[in-house]
Write an enzyme that holds these catalytic residues in place. Structure first.
Site, short mmCIF file in Angstrom:
data_model
loop_
_atom_site.label_atom_id
_atom_site.label_comp_id
_atom_site.label_asym_id
_atom_site.label_seq_id
_atom_site.Cartn_x
_atom_site.Cartn_y
_atom_site.Cartn_z
N LYS A 102 -49.13 -26.32 -48.92
CA LYS A 102 -48.47 -25.02 -49.01
C LYS A 102 -47.22 -25.19 -49.87
CE LYS A 102 -45.71 -21.61 -46.81
NZ LYS A 102 -44.69 -21.41 -45.77
N GLY A 190 -41.67 -13.18 -41.73
CA GLY A 190 -41.21 -11.85 -41.38
C GLY A 190 -41.80 -11.28 -40.12
N THR A 212 -41.37 -19.01 -36.61
CA THR A 212 -40.22 -18.56 -35.83
C THR A 212 -40.60 -17.54 -34.77
OG1 THR A 212 -38.86 -18.91 -37.80
CG2 THR A 212 -37.86 -17.70 -35.99
#
Length: 260
Positions: A102, A190, A212
């Site tokens: 990634k 997000g 997160t």
């Protein structure tokens, strides 16, 4: 057997939820949350996580073994194309030739928005070097298509700034990226809660990467379970095709054809 698999770089996955491995309180919580999420692909920040570089420190691969998970090395913390390329090459050495990575090249420490020029540069180098590149980018449909054309195996637009939990800020940009793509599109960054994940999947995204949103929850393991369900529900809703939006009511039980 899953008849709607996610296919990345020719490999089939049953789960469309990818998870990160950072920000947990310890490796046990990392393991438990990952298991609860159902994820089969787990990202690892090579510059911050021990996967064998330091023999005397706890090794993430002890709780997330490569024979059970596809380890996805990422270039988190890299602010130049050169650093990102160097990090991917180090990961390939540490993981015995593993070539799925990634890529992220960051442009700003406060927002962690991508440096698009650096991202394009690094992507071109890595693809030519034989890497299968999943790439983090902004939600610009033009750039997303350009990264696909460079040979990236998946494009991963942000929904909002990394770690913000703000949800899908520009759904029409994401929708346009999805509609134009011939490679998997996965929202990266997000997502804050299960409804955000469901919305992303309802837009037609092929998957979601999150860290997160799970790790910073009050109960990360329970949130991981919620995210698993949300991704599955959002995908099913997309495949089912939602009803059209209407300005006025439409009775569930119309009176046409009744006997009185």
């Amino acid at each position: 057997m899953n008849n709607d698999p996610l296919i990345i770089a020719g490999k089939t996955y049953n789960s469309r939820l990818l998870t990160g491995s950072g920000k947990y309180k310890d490796l046990q919580e990392t393991q438990e949350a990952t298991e609860a999420s159902g994820a089969e692909i787990v990202t690892v920040a090579i510059r911050r996580t021990n996967i064998g570089q330091n023999a005397d420190e706890p090794n993430l691969l002890d709780v997330l073994p490569p024979d059970k998970y596809t380890i996805l090395p990422n270039t988190a913390g890299c602010y130049t194309a050169a650093d990102a390329v160097r990090t991917c090459r180090m990961a390939r050495e540490l993981l015995d030739g593993h070539d799925l990575v990634k890529l992220e090249v960051l442009g700003d420490e406060k927002t962690l928005f991508p440096d698009i020029i650096g991202t394009l540069e690094a992507a071109e180098i890595l693809v030519k070097d034989g890497f299968k590149v999943m790439v983090y980018t902004n939600d610009d449909p033009i750039i997303a298509k350009r990264l696909e054309e460079l040979g990236c195996v998946a494009v991963m637009p942000l929904a909002a700034p990394i770690g913000s939990g703000l949800g899908i800020r520009n759904p029409y940009n994401i929708l346009t990226i999805v509609e134009n793509a011939n490679v998997p599109i996965l929202v990266d960054a997000g997502v804050g809660t299960a409804s955000d994940a469901a919305i992303a999947m309802e837009l037609g995204c092929d998957g979601i990467l999150m860290n997160t949103a799970i790790a910073a929850a009050q109960n990360p393991v329970l949130m991981a379970s919620a995210m698993k369900k949300a991704v599955e529900a959002g995908r099913e809703a997309f495949l089912a095709g939602r009803m059209p939006r209407k300005r006025f009511a439409s009775a569930s039980s119309p009176i046409d054809g009744t006997f009185f």
